[in-house]
Design a protein around this motif. Structure first.
Motif, PDB file in Angstrom:
ATOM      1  N   VAL A  32     -41.442 -29.721 -94.123  1.00 25.67           N
ATOM      2  CA  VAL A  32     -42.133 -28.922 -95.135  1.00 25.67           C
ATOM      3  C   VAL A  32     -42.221 -27.478 -94.656  1.00 25.67           C
ATOM      4  O   VAL A  32     -42.680 -27.203 -93.540  1.00 25.67           O
ATOM      5  CB  VAL A  32     -43.541 -29.472 -95.410  1.00 25.67           C
ATOM      6  N   PHE A  33     -41.797 -26.569 -95.511  1.00 25.44           N
ATOM      7  CA  PHE A  33     -41.886 -25.136 -95.224  1.00 25.44           C
ATOM      8  C   PHE A  33     -42.748 -24.501 -96.316  1.00 25.44           C
ATOM      9  O   PHE A  33     -42.331 -24.420 -97.475  1.00 25.44           O
ATOM     10  CB  PHE A  33     -40.501 -24.493 -95.204  1.00 25.44           C
ATOM     11  N   TYR A  38     -47.451 -17.975 -92.319  1.00 26.45           N
ATOM     12  CA  TYR A  38     -46.617 -17.084 -91.506  1.00 26.45           C
ATOM     13  C   TYR A  38     -45.816 -17.851 -90.463  1.00 26.45           C
ATOM     14  O   TYR A  38     -44.718 -17.426 -90.056  1.00 26.45           O
ATOM     15  CB  TYR A  38     -47.484 -16.011 -90.843  1.00 26.45           C
ATOM     16  N   ARG A  39     -46.339 -19.015 -90.028  1.00 29.06           N
ATOM     17  CA  ARG A  39     -45.609 -19.806 -89.038  1.00 29.06           C
ATOM     18  C   ARG A  39     -44.326 -20.385 -89.629  1.00 29.06           C
ATOM     19  O   ARG A  39     -43.277 -20.423 -88.975  1.00 29.06           O
ATOM     20  CB  ARG A  39     -46.509 -20.918 -88.494  1.00 29.06           C
ATOM     21  N   ASP A  40     -44.409 -20.838 -90.869  1.00 28.54           N
ATOM     22  CA  ASP A  40     -43.198 -21.357 -91.514  1.00 28.54           C
ATOM     23  C   ASP A  40     -42.215 -20.244 -91.841  1.00 28.54           C
ATOM     24  O   ASP A  40     -40.983 -20.449 -91.805  1.00 28.54           O
ATOM     25  CB  ASP A  40     -43.564 -22.137 -92.777  1.00 28.54           C
ATOM     26  N   ARG A  43     -40.336 -19.766 -88.778  1.00 27.74           N
ATOM     27  CA  ARG A  43     -39.345 -20.833 -88.578  1.00 27.74           C
ATOM     28  C   ARG A  43     -38.061 -20.555 -89.359  1.00 27.74           C
ATOM     29  O   ARG A  43     -36.971 -21.000 -88.969  1.00 27.74           O
ATOM     30  CB  ARG A  43     -39.907 -22.188 -89.011  1.00 27.74           C
ATOM     31  N   LEU A  44     -38.196 -19.806 -90.467  1.00 24.68           N
ATOM     32  CA  LEU A  44     -37.043 -19.534 -91.320  1.00 24.68           C
ATOM     33  C   LEU A  44     -36.391 -18.191 -91.026  1.00 24.68           C
ATOM     34  O   LEU A  44     -35.646 -17.675 -91.859  1.00 24.68           O
ATOM     35  CB  LEU A  44     -37.467 -19.596 -92.793  1.00 24.68           C
ATOM     36  N   ALA A  45     -36.675 -17.646 -89.852  1.00 25.48           N
ATOM     37  CA  ALA A  45     -36.017 -16.388 -89.481  1.00 25.48           C
ATOM     38  C   ALA A  45     -34.499 -16.554 -89.490  1.00 25.48           C
ATOM     39  O   ALA A  45     -33.756 -15.627 -89.830  1.00 25.48           O
ATOM     40  CB  ALA A  45     -36.512 -15.928 -88.108  1.00 25.48           C
ATOM     41  N   GLU A  46     -34.042 -17.752 -89.089  1.00 21.87           N
ATOM     42  CA  GLU A  46     -32.620 -18.110 -89.193  1.00 21.87           C
ATOM     43  C   GLU A  46     -32.531 -19.333 -90.104  1.00 21.87           C
ATOM     44  O   GLU A  46     -32.513 -20.477 -89.644  1.00 21.87           O
ATOM     45  CB  GLU A  46     -32.035 -18.426 -87.813  1.00 21.87           C
TER      46      GLU A  46
END
Length: 370
Positions: A32-33, A38-40, A43-46
């Motif tokens: 789950v995103f 902000y933490r998720d 995680r989606l920086a890449e």
């Protein structure tokens, strides 16, 4: 999910999208995103690396905060195409989530969750649904006072925080004045110039404001249907506040007595039934029709290959009118349904049938036999 790699579920804030998906999918926490977290987002920086092996079904919530993500989804789906791979949630229109900028044609099924339908809560709760609206927290409140308080908080939070999350910048006080004014025009043909004069802003700003609320799925601009006839026809859309509970708070309505005494009572009923009809039958080619000579039709829908017209009346004794016969002929309708407030069903004229709102919105096949 059983047929599409990507399921896009949209709907206004607090309609229960996340709750529904977690119950249906039951994903692991790592799958789950939530893009409000902000933490998720970190995680989606890449995104390609984060999503490629995140789980059997990956849930992405509040997708409108990262519209560029759809480009990665298209690539990932084409790498390994399987049903139910992504469930994407958005509190805005598909265009605003980013779907318009990245084609997922043939890869995505789009659904909308607009709040409780009458069939969800039961026919005996029609009056409660009308007063409180379909947002679950509002409808399920312990009493009307608590429901009103929740909706007041919803409006304030939406104006002060949520609109900014959609990328729209406008002072909350200006948007509240506009939304309140729009509530008084609920169900009427759009007249941007008149509304602009009323709240002392430019007509261009009013256009931006109504489009922002439309993209956020709290306002509906119902397009006008144009028939190939000689009569002069209205071309501007009709504007509705989609949730009748929010409409009532914007109008200062807190109880059923307030609603019964309010001059917008009839327009509120029509808007509530219209939204319930669209939630039940879909909005395929949904439109209204009106001529400058006074003929009109509240809703035109295409259902199972038939063109059905709906005229919505807050009465228990519906009758035909010259306007209905004009709509039937000029729009080449297969049938016209007069939706009324009583329970009985009867024929009014050839191809015109009166059906009670409860039967139309709850029964298994209310249009059979038309």
């Amino acid at each position: 999910m059983a047929r599409s790699p990507v399921t896009l579920l949209t709907g206004p804030r607090q309609t229960g999208k996340s709750t529904l998906v977690r119950r249906v999918v039951n994903p692991s926490p790592s799958s789950v995103f939530d893009l409000e977290d902000y933490r998720d987002l970190a995680r989606l920086a890449e995104p390609m690396l984060a999503l490629r092996d995140a789980g059997e079904t990956i849930v992405i919530d509040e997708a409108q905060r990262m519209p560029e993500l759809f480009k990665s989804l298209r690539v990932l789906v084409d790498e390994a195409r399987r049903p139910g791979r992504f469930v994407v949630l958005g509190s805005a229109s598909p265009d605003l989530t980013g779907l318009s900028s990245e084609s997922l044609a043939g890869r995505v099924t789009m659904l909308e969750l607009s709040g409780f339908r009458l069939g969800d809560v039961g026919a005996d709760r029609l009056d409660d649904l009308w007063l409180r609206g379909g947002l679950p927290e509002s409808f399920l409140a312990v009493d009307d006072q608590a429901s009103s308080a929740w909706r007041d908080d919803y409006i304030a939070t939406f104006l002060e925080r949520d609109l900014a999350g959609f990328g729209f910048r406008c002072p909350a006080t200006t948007m509240r004045r506009f939304w309140t004014m729009l509530a008084h025009y609920h169900g009427q043909t759009w007249n941007g110039a008149a509304i602009a004069r009323s709240i002392d802003v430019s007509e261009a700003m009013v256009r931006r404001l109504v489009d922002a609320l439309t993209d956020a799925l709290v306002v509906r601009q119902l397009p006008a249907w144009f028939a190939n006839i000689s009569k002069r026809q209205v071309k501007a859309p009709r504007v509705h506040v989609r949730d009748c509970g929010l409409l009532h708070r914007l109008l200062g309505i807190g109880s059923r007595l307030d609603l019964d005494r309010h001059p917008k009572m009839g327009a509120s009923w029509e808007g509530m039934v219209l939204e319930q009809l669209l939630a039940r039958f879909g909005n395929s080619a949904a439109a209204f029709w009106s001529t400058h000579g006074g003929a009109e039709l509240d809703l035109r829908l295409e259902i199972d290959g038939q063109v059905i017209g709906f005229e919505i009346k807050r009465t228990d004794r519906p009758s035909t009118s010259k306007s209905m016969h004009s709509a039937l002929a000029d729009l080449e309708l297969d049938h016209l349904v007069v939706v009324h407030a009583a329970a009985h069903r009867f024929t009014l004229a050839d191809r015109i049938t009166a059906i009670g709102a409860t039967e139309l919105l709850v029964s298994d096949d209310p249009l059979s036999g038309l």
